[in-house]
Design an enzyme around this catalytic site. Structure first.
Site, PDB file in Angstrom:
ATOM      1  N   CYS A  19       0.860  -1.180   0.000  1.00  0.00           N
ATOM      2  CA  CYS A  19       0.000   0.000   0.000  1.00  0.00           C
ATOM      3  C   CYS A  19       0.898   1.233   0.000  1.00  0.00           C
ATOM      4  O   CYS A  19       2.122   1.128   0.130  1.00  0.00           O
ATOM      5  CB  CYS A  19      -0.922  -0.002   1.218  1.00  0.00           C
ATOM      6  N   HIS A  51       4.663  -7.244   7.856  1.00  0.00           N
ATOM      7  CA  HIS A  51       4.372  -8.643   8.175  1.00  0.00           C
ATOM      8  C   HIS A  51       4.723  -9.536   6.986  1.00  0.00           C
ATOM      9  O   HIS A  51       3.856 -10.079   6.311  1.00  0.00           O
ATOM     10  CB  HIS A  51       2.885  -8.807   8.520  1.00  0.00           C
ATOM     11  N   HIS A  92       2.762   2.080  10.687  1.00  0.00           N
ATOM     12  CA  HIS A  92       1.595   2.243  11.552  1.00  0.00           C
ATOM     13  C   HIS A  92       1.842   3.215  12.701  1.00  0.00           C
ATOM     14  O   HIS A  92       0.953   3.460  13.516  1.00  0.00           O
ATOM     15  CB  HIS A  92       1.121   0.883  12.091  1.00  0.00           C
ATOM     16  N   CYS A 119       2.748   6.274   8.178  1.00  0.00           N
ATOM     17  CA  CYS A 119       1.897   6.562   7.023  1.00  0.00           C
ATOM     18  C   CYS A 119       1.219   7.925   7.207  1.00  0.00           C
ATOM     19  O   CYS A 119       0.711   8.223   8.299  1.00  0.00           O
ATOM     20  CB  CYS A 119       0.847   5.466   6.877  1.00  0.00           C
ATOM     21  N   GLU A 150      -1.180   0.674  15.679  1.00  0.00           N
ATOM     22  CA  GLU A 150      -1.685   1.940  15.155  1.00  0.00           C
ATOM     23  C   GLU A 150      -2.614   2.604  16.165  1.00  0.00           C
ATOM     24  O   GLU A 150      -2.497   3.797  16.439  1.00  0.00           O
ATOM     25  CB  GLU A 150      -2.420   1.714  13.831  1.00  0.00           C
ATOM     26  N   THR A 194      -7.167   3.058  10.209  1.00  0.00           N
ATOM     27  CA  THR A 194      -7.129   3.152   8.743  1.00  0.00           C
ATOM     28  C   THR A 194      -7.581   1.882   8.031  1.00  0.00           C
ATOM     29  O   THR A 194      -8.079   1.943   6.909  1.00  0.00           O
ATOM     30  CB  THR A 194      -5.709   3.506   8.262  1.00  0.00           C
ATOM     31  N   SER A 250      -0.269 -11.650   8.741  1.00  0.00           N
ATOM     32  CA  SER A 250      -0.832 -10.402   8.195  1.00  0.00           C
ATOM     33  C   SER A 250      -2.357 -10.487   8.196  1.00  0.00           C
ATOM     34  O   SER A 250      -2.946 -11.330   7.517  1.00  0.00           O
ATOM     35  CB  SER A 250      -0.309 -10.176   6.770  1.00  0.00           C
ATOM     36  N   SER A 251      -3.006  -9.597   8.933  1.00  0.00           N
ATOM     37  CA  SER A 251      -4.469  -9.638   9.046  1.00  0.00           C
ATOM     38  C   SER A 251      -5.148  -9.293   7.721  1.00  0.00           C
ATOM     39  O   SER A 251      -6.151  -9.906   7.351  1.00  0.00           O
ATOM     40  CB  SER A 251      -4.938  -8.686  10.143  1.00  0.00           C
ATOM     41  N   ASN A 252      -4.598  -8.300   6.976  1.00  0.00           N
ATOM     42  CA  ASN A 252      -5.272  -7.934   5.718  1.00  0.00           C
ATOM     43  C   ASN A 252      -5.122  -9.039   4.685  1.00  0.00           C
ATOM     44  O   ASN A 252      -5.999  -9.249   3.861  1.00  0.00           O
ATOM     45  CB  ASN A 252      -4.746  -6.594   5.188  1.00  0.00           C
TER      46      ASN A 252
END
Length: 692
Positions: A19, A51, A92, A119, A150, A194, A250-252
């Site tokens: 990202c 991550h 973060h 970020c 974050e 975010t 990694s959660s996303n």
């Protein structure tokens, strides 16, 4: 990398990989890695940067190590001129206490610095929290995961009462139980982590509007996360197989896997290309790739390549093999052949046709010392250009040199069309310019497009590896290319300048180089941008001109005092409170200390002597000896070294009082004590009398 375009039946989602915030952090550290190799700088990340274990391992191999807040003081105190330290803060963000600690350490230790890679979207929430009202009737509500770094960093910046909720249901339950205060007198500031789901944030916002009449909403969700999930769902509906790339923690990435697997049963999750083996189904006609926000482009490209090879191997049909066997060749074709025999004179190639390719040594390389049998093995693949074909002999004369030239020429043409910066070696200086060798081809650079001054010696560039842009190409029989070293340097400097102005902050430290000087200051190159260091900022003692203490080319660590982006002006500082002579003296000496000093001047009322290089102390005439002294010059002279006692450090007047008499009195007292106890103190008594 593909973006919604098919190649070999594989589609890569448009927003796969890093990202904006993660890419910005990765780019910042990549730039510093290149600099650290020559400076001896030691690099650290405050926790794992992203991550992705493969990426972290790669950073480790390049000398970037992971540290934590508890180790910062030790790192900073151990930094030195030969081994400076720089710490990178993850995208973060960090807590307010950590930020203050980093700033304090960078101010106290000149060879310790940090780069805040937080970020910008997270920074925005920091400012919201810092500026939100925080009185007795004010609360701050954050929609997110309370344990996520974050959120921890955001909440540390709000001094009042705060609450964190991850779902709309949690808000309802907290309000119903009284845990969350409500009422018309309460003022609420509400923001979101975010990476939270927009749909859940909307539900939460609707509930909060019913609970409060005074509420300020800040929609701080980064919608790239939601867009990735929508793209993943669309791609999964069109594919037989989906590969989700990302770190296991990694959660996303986990959310992307969940979205895809609900639509496409053949969804697999991998962290790197080596994990793919055997996971692509045999009947896969079309595959898709999605990747989490912590997945580097390099890994996506490696996964894409591995998938292409595996799908191609699994789906190659009998018809394709038959077509290959019956393929015909024409003069001018470029094909890939497989070595079936080799000696030092020629190579025989299977061209996948009815004829055998004959590749002679002279059509392979210009280097006559190369032995073909040492460079090539049976089974090797070689791209060749077809010179001629003879069906009678069953042979085709081919050229590797011509194929390489054609292939590399396309790379040069593409570089011009894409305005790409290339890197090659200057092989010779010729009339009017220099020649760069790249991809086996020659690129001419006119003298005006080099970095050598007009009428300068172009031969200084020979042997150097330079970066340049292709500004003109000539195709056809007489292919040629013109390059510009100056254009590449100008573009890179503009890129560095743009990045610099996006990251500059008051108080931020830079390792710069003295680029030029005037009577009133020095221009410092901060890496693509110049700043002005006024001579009054160079030293605590007055200097006549900057050249008295600096030379062009000197490295120097400076900090930003102020800047004006519109005027492109930066005012720099160098001296700090820690380096102030009076503060250095106070840190090194105390009243009662006995030290050796050198007399610098004689006055009627006493003598001044160097306590430090910058500060003199006064030995008053009454403090010169045990007996009365009428003339200072009778007992002291300029340049003489004497032992004195510091009897007073006047912080308000910034004056130091010294005494020879106090030293002599102490020695006399010790001698008396020794005599009373029966010790031999004659030597000390004689010395005291001589000094007196």
């Amino acid at each position: 990398m593909q973006n919604e375009t098919e190649t070999n039946r594989i589609t890569v989602a448009e927003n796969a990989g890093f990202c904006f915030g993660v890419r910005r952090a990765a780019d910042m550290i990549a730039k510093e890695i290149a600099f650290a190799g020559s400076s001896g700088e030691r690099l650290f990340t405050l926790g794992k940067l992203i991550h992705n274990s493969s990426y972290i391992s790669e950073l480790e191999s390049e000398g970037v190590h992971v540290t934590d807040t508890g180790s910062l003081e030790k790192l900073a105190s151990g930094a030195s001129a030969g081994s400076p330290v720089k710490v990178f803060v993850r995208a973060h963000g960090m807590t307010l206490d950590t930020e203050r600690l980093l700033i304090s350490l960078s101010e106290r230790y000149p060879f310790f610095g940090f780069a805040d890679c937080t970020c910008p979207f997270v920074k925005k929430i920091h400012r919201i929290a810092e500026n939100a009202p925080s009185g007795d009737r004010d609360i701050f509500i954050l929609f997110g995961d309370a344990a996520h770094p974050e959120c921890v960093g955001i909440l540390s910046r709000y001094p009042g009462k705060s609450f964190v909720f991850e779902t709309a249901k949690e808000i309802e339950e907290a309000a119903g139980s009284g845990e969350l205060p409500t009422g018309p007198e309460i003022t609420v500031t509400a923001a979101a982590q975010t990476t939270q789901k927009a749909s859940e944030w909307k539900k939460s916002s609707e509930i909060l509007e019913k609970l409060y009449t005074k509420i300020n909403f800040f929609d701080t969700i980064c919608y790239v996360t939601e867009k990735r999930q929508k793209e993943a769902a669309e791609l999964a509906s069109k594919c037989d197989c989906i590969v989700v790339i990302g770190g296991q923690d990694s959660s996303n990435t986990a959310k992307l896997f969940s979205v895809c697997s609900e639509i496409c049963p053949d969804t697999v999750m991998v962290e790197k290309a080596d994990d793919i083996a055997g996971k692509i189904p045999l009947n896969c006609r079309r595959a898709g790739i999605v990747a989490g926000a912590s997945t580097p482009d390099k890994i996506i490209e490696e996964v894409y390549k591995t998938m292409s090879e595996e799908i191609k191997a699994e789906n190659e049909s009998f018809e394709e093999l038959l077509d290959s066997a019956c393929k015909t060749l024409n003069t001018g074709d470029t094909v890939t052949g497989t070595v079936i025999a080799v000696n030092d004179q020629e190579i025989k190639l299977d061209l996948g046709a009815k004829v055998t390719g004959i590749l002679t040594a002279e059509q392979t390389t210009d280097d006559v010392s190369v032995k073909l049998s040492s460079e090539f093995r049976v089974g090797d693949k070689i791209d060749v250009f077809v010179i001629s074909v003879s069906d009678i002999d069953g042979c085709a004369r081919v050229s590797k040199k011509r194929a390489d030239l054609d292939k590399n020429w396309h790379r040069i043409v593409d570089a011009k069309e894409n305005s790409e910066i290339l890197e090659g070696t200057v092989t010779e200086a010729v009339k009017g310019g220099v020649v760069i060798k790249i991809f086996g081809a020659r690129v001419f650079v006119p003298a005006s497009q080099t970095t050598v001054p007009k009428d300068g010696d172009l031969s200084v560039l020979v042997g150097q590896t330079v970066r340049f842009k292709v500004i003109e190409v000539k195709s056809g029989g007489g292919k040629g290319a013109v390059g510009s070293i100056r254009a590449a340097a100008s573009e890179e400097r503009r890129a560095l300048e743009k990045q610099f102005w996006s990251e500059i902050e008051v108080g931020k430290y830079y390792d710069g180089v003295v680029r030029g000087m005037t009577e009133y200051g020095a221009f410092i190159d901060l890496g693509g941008v110049d700043g002005m260091l006024h001579k009054k900022e160079m030293s605590w003692k007055p200097i006549r001109k900057p050249a008295d203490i600096l030379n062009i080319g000197d490295p120097i660590r400076v900090f930003v005092r102020s800047y004006d982006p519109e005027k492109r002006q930066i005012s720099l500082g160098y001296r700090t409170e820690e380096s102030r002579p009076w503060n250095k003296l106070k840190a090194s000496f105390a009243e009662g200390d006995v030290i050796d000093v050198t007399v610098s001047s004689i006055m009627s009322y006493g003598a001044f002597a160097h306590v430090t290089d910058e500060i003199d102390g006064l030995i008053h005439i009454s403090q010169l000896a045990l007996k009365r002294v009428d003339n200072v010059s009778d007992v002291l002279s300029v340049g003489q070294t004497v032992t004195v006692k510091i009897i007073k450090i006047d912080d308000e007047q910034q004056r130091v009082s010294l005494s020879i008499k106090a030293v002599l009195e102490d020695e006399a007292g010790e001698a008396d004590t020794a005599e009373d106890t029966g010790d031999d103190g004659d030597a000390k008594e004689d010395t005291s009398e001589d000094n007196a």
